[in-house]
Enzyme design. Sequence first.
Site, PDB file in Angstrom:
ATOM      1  N   GLU A  46       4.513  -2.316  -5.124  1.00 58.91           N
ATOM      2  CA  GLU A  46       4.976  -3.220  -4.072  1.00 58.91           C
ATOM      3  C   GLU A  46       5.720  -4.372  -4.733  1.00 58.91           C
ATOM      4  O   GLU A  46       5.339  -4.850  -5.811  1.00 58.91           O
ATOM      5  CB  GLU A  46       3.797  -3.775  -3.258  1.00 58.91           C
ATOM      6  CG  GLU A  46       4.273  -4.861  -2.287  1.00 58.91           C
ATOM      7  CD  GLU A  46       3.280  -5.213  -1.188  1.00 58.91           C
ATOM      8  OE1 GLU A  46       2.075  -4.988  -1.377  1.00 58.91           O
ATOM      9  OE2 GLU A  46       3.729  -5.710  -0.141  1.00 58.91           O
ATOM     10  N   CYS A 240       2.384  -4.912   2.433  1.00 59.47           N
ATOM     11  CA  CYS A 240       2.798  -5.781   3.542  1.00 59.47           C
ATOM     12  C   CYS A 240       4.304  -5.923   3.652  1.00 59.47           C
ATOM     13  O   CYS A 240       4.814  -6.241   4.728  1.00 59.47           O
ATOM     14  CB  CYS A 240       2.155  -7.153   3.404  1.00 59.47           C
ATOM     15  SG  CYS A 240       0.374  -7.116   3.627  1.00 59.47           S
ATOM     16  N   ASN A 371       1.583   0.629   7.141  1.00 59.57           N
ATOM     17  CA  ASN A 371       0.820   0.291   5.943  1.00 59.57           C
ATOM     18  C   ASN A 371      -0.634   0.029   6.300  1.00 59.57           C
ATOM     19  O   ASN A 371      -1.426   0.950   6.422  1.00 59.57           O
ATOM     20  CB  ASN A 371       1.449  -0.929   5.252  1.00 59.57           C
ATOM     21  CG  ASN A 371       0.564  -1.497   4.167  1.00 59.57           C
ATOM     22  OD1 ASN A 371       0.025  -0.739   3.364  1.00 59.57           O
ATOM     23  ND2 ASN A 371       0.381  -2.794   4.126  1.00 59.57           N
ATOM     24  N   GLU A 372      -0.947  -1.230   6.498  1.00 56.20           N
ATOM     25  CA  GLU A 372      -2.353  -1.603   6.675  1.00 56.20           C
ATOM     26  C   GLU A 372      -2.544  -2.080   8.113  1.00 56.20           C
ATOM     27  O   GLU A 372      -3.010  -3.182   8.345  1.00 56.20           O
ATOM     28  CB  GLU A 372      -2.669  -2.713   5.674  1.00 56.20           C
ATOM     29  CG  GLU A 372      -4.117  -2.908   5.366  1.00 56.20           C
ATOM     30  CD  GLU A 372      -4.300  -4.024   4.336  1.00 56.20           C
ATOM     31  OE1 GLU A 372      -3.932  -5.178   4.635  1.00 56.20           O
ATOM     32  OE2 GLU A 372      -4.807  -3.744   3.248  1.00 56.20           O
TER      33      GLU A 372
HETATM   34  O1  AHR Z   1      -1.777  -5.315  -2.510  1.00 61.76           O
HETATM   35  C1  AHR Z   1      -1.535  -6.520  -1.845  1.00 61.76           C
HETATM   36  C2  AHR Z   1      -1.610  -6.364  -0.336  1.00 61.76           C
HETATM   37  O2  AHR Z   1      -2.896  -6.042   0.063  1.00 61.76           O
HETATM   38  C3  AHR Z   1      -0.780  -5.269   0.249  1.00 61.76           C
HETATM   39  O3  AHR Z   1       0.521  -5.658   0.461  1.00 61.76           O
HETATM   40  C4  AHR Z   1      -1.456  -4.988   1.555  1.00 61.76           C
HETATM   41  O4  AHR Z   1      -1.326  -3.654   1.944  1.00 61.76           O
HETATM   42  C5  AHR Z   1      -2.879  -5.410   1.327  1.00 61.76           C
HETATM   43  O5  AHR Z   1      -3.272  -6.326   2.275  1.00 61.76           O
END
Ligand code: AHR
Length: 659
Positions: A46, A240, A371-372
């Site tokens: 990332e 993110c 993603n999350e």
């Molecule tokens: O790894 C850092 C962040 O942690 C990532 O962007 C996200 O997916 C998680 O909240």
Amino acid sequence: MNLKSTYILLLIAGFYLPGRSQIKLAVKPNEVTSDISPQMWGIFFEDINFAADGGLYAELIKNGSFQFPIALTGWRLNKPKAEDQWLIINQQKRSITNTRVARIVKTTDSSAYTLTNEGYRGIGLLKNDKYNFSVWARAMSGNLKLRIEVLRSTGARIASGEIITTPGSWKKYELALTAADSVYGGVLKISFIGKGSIEMDNVSLFPVNTFKNRPNGMRADLAGLLDSLKPGFVRFPGGCIVEGRDLQNRYQWKNTVGPVENRGLIVNRWNMEFARRAAPDYYQSFGLGFYEYFQLAEDLGAEPLPIINCGMACQFNSGEVAAMDELDPYIQDALDLIEFANGTVQTKWGKLRASMGHPAPFNLKMLGVGNEQWDAQYIERYLVFEKALKTKYPQIKLVAGSGPSASGVLFDYAWKQLKTSKADFMDEHYYLPPAWFFNNAKRYDRYDREGPKIFAGEYAAHDKEEAIPESRNSWLSALAEAAFMTGLERNADLVRMCSYAPLMAHVDAWQWRPDLIWFDNLKASATPNYYVQKLFSNFKGTHIISVTMQDSIVAGQDSLFASSVLDKNQNQVIIKLVNMARSSKKVEIHIDGLPPDKFQARGITLTSRLSNDFNSLKNTKIQPQEKQYDILNSILAAEMAPSSFQVFIIQYGSPKISK
Ligand code: AHR
């Protein structure tokens, strides 16, 4: 009992049991329980902590195309004569994504008109290495000469050369530079000499030595560290940043492909996320875009795993979502991405890939949807994506998210809703204290085997050390991860992919820690956590076999954690053993079914007596040490050092496949 007290109890138990007679472990190479995915251990990249621009992506100039909202961010303009001109022009005809160009008008022969770039926390050059300076420019009048220099902060010159411009249309001017010395915090200075006017864009300084010599490629040392991990997959581009703070600032892969000089720019979501680690100059230039990610995965011999935005911005930020009846453009982006990766050169997006230098497909097999994300708004959007993607590309495996935590209401809800979906993997994330990792080594032994497989997509043990950035990557955190990872490996029938997160951090520009690899402008440092990942990945084996202590799995008894695999290609039995106690342990590993010869085993150990020890750019204190063991009568007798992780590799035949 809370996590901390459980951990303390376990430690005490370990501490007061040093004199116990040898601990017997039984390994049964003939009892294979499941295959292990070749993608078991991968990496998650990332653009956080300046991991892309200013990090892995080797470009050294910040804001080379003047696209940052404040056009001179990263630049210092010295224009002493009022009659000379500096202008930023928005020229949409040249490119609708990279619209700005800088105009310089110089009316006198004085050579004081200069433009200086600070790079990413300085520019780093290595002595004798070669660098390409380039700039897109249109000389409009006169005979301007550009003097290009890389200088130390003291003004001492490290590299220099000149470019003579010729009036005409836009063209790329290039200059080869060689560094006379190494410099860490250098600057690039452009001096405009003579009289005339010029427009310019895309100022670039790029090392010639990139990973696999790719143009527009990756920093060789950082990509080399990734290569040594032998990752099974590369998940990209986040995290993110896929989501963005709002939908307008989400990651859109189509803006990251095509000629690098035309790519747009957006604010990096980590720019002002943490006030205490604000990085107002953090943007995404997309020089490292989806083509480069696919190429990197291929160069690493890893499967690409792109994650696409599913019509949702980050729920920790705006939480903005696309209306359910307006998801089509998002879904189309996902479908087009598959065509970009796999389509023939006759297709629209396959043709673009070919024009960028890769006519052969990238052979994409997996795609992450969101993603999350969490809650009902995710499930309903995920299901629409799933239907469209599985209808057109049933062979593409889909990764769905289980939310931001390892358990709890949102986690249970996501699992309940998606258990019967067509998702192939559920992505689970856990950033928790070391004690959680020790205590959860059995997490997947208890999991239901029905439904999607597990992708442990983001995990890291978060220790509390504070001294310097890398100190959160303490030995205790690495040891806890190793203990937990024996549980991932033991359950490799269910857990098919795993990746530590985040992957990289610049020591002078980070937002989040711990991180697997720390770097500055010249060097990189592998953390103890990196070596844990490397040992699991380099010795991942092909099949799980059982390793037991008194007929039970080894997950905390006598402070030990263990897993064992067979590598049918290498003809190896591999045993991974963690001793979390602060005392040494004598172990006898009984390996069933080896011929009655005398064997030798390699033992690779990671250890430190100090739980808060860590590696830094100056000192790699914790790194693998190797020694040989004899195996007599199928018994490997070893002493596990206090607080140690050891991998034993027993070669029982010649390798069938060279590594
Ligand atoms: O790894 C850092 C962040 O942690 C990532 O962007 C996200 O997916 C998680 O909240």
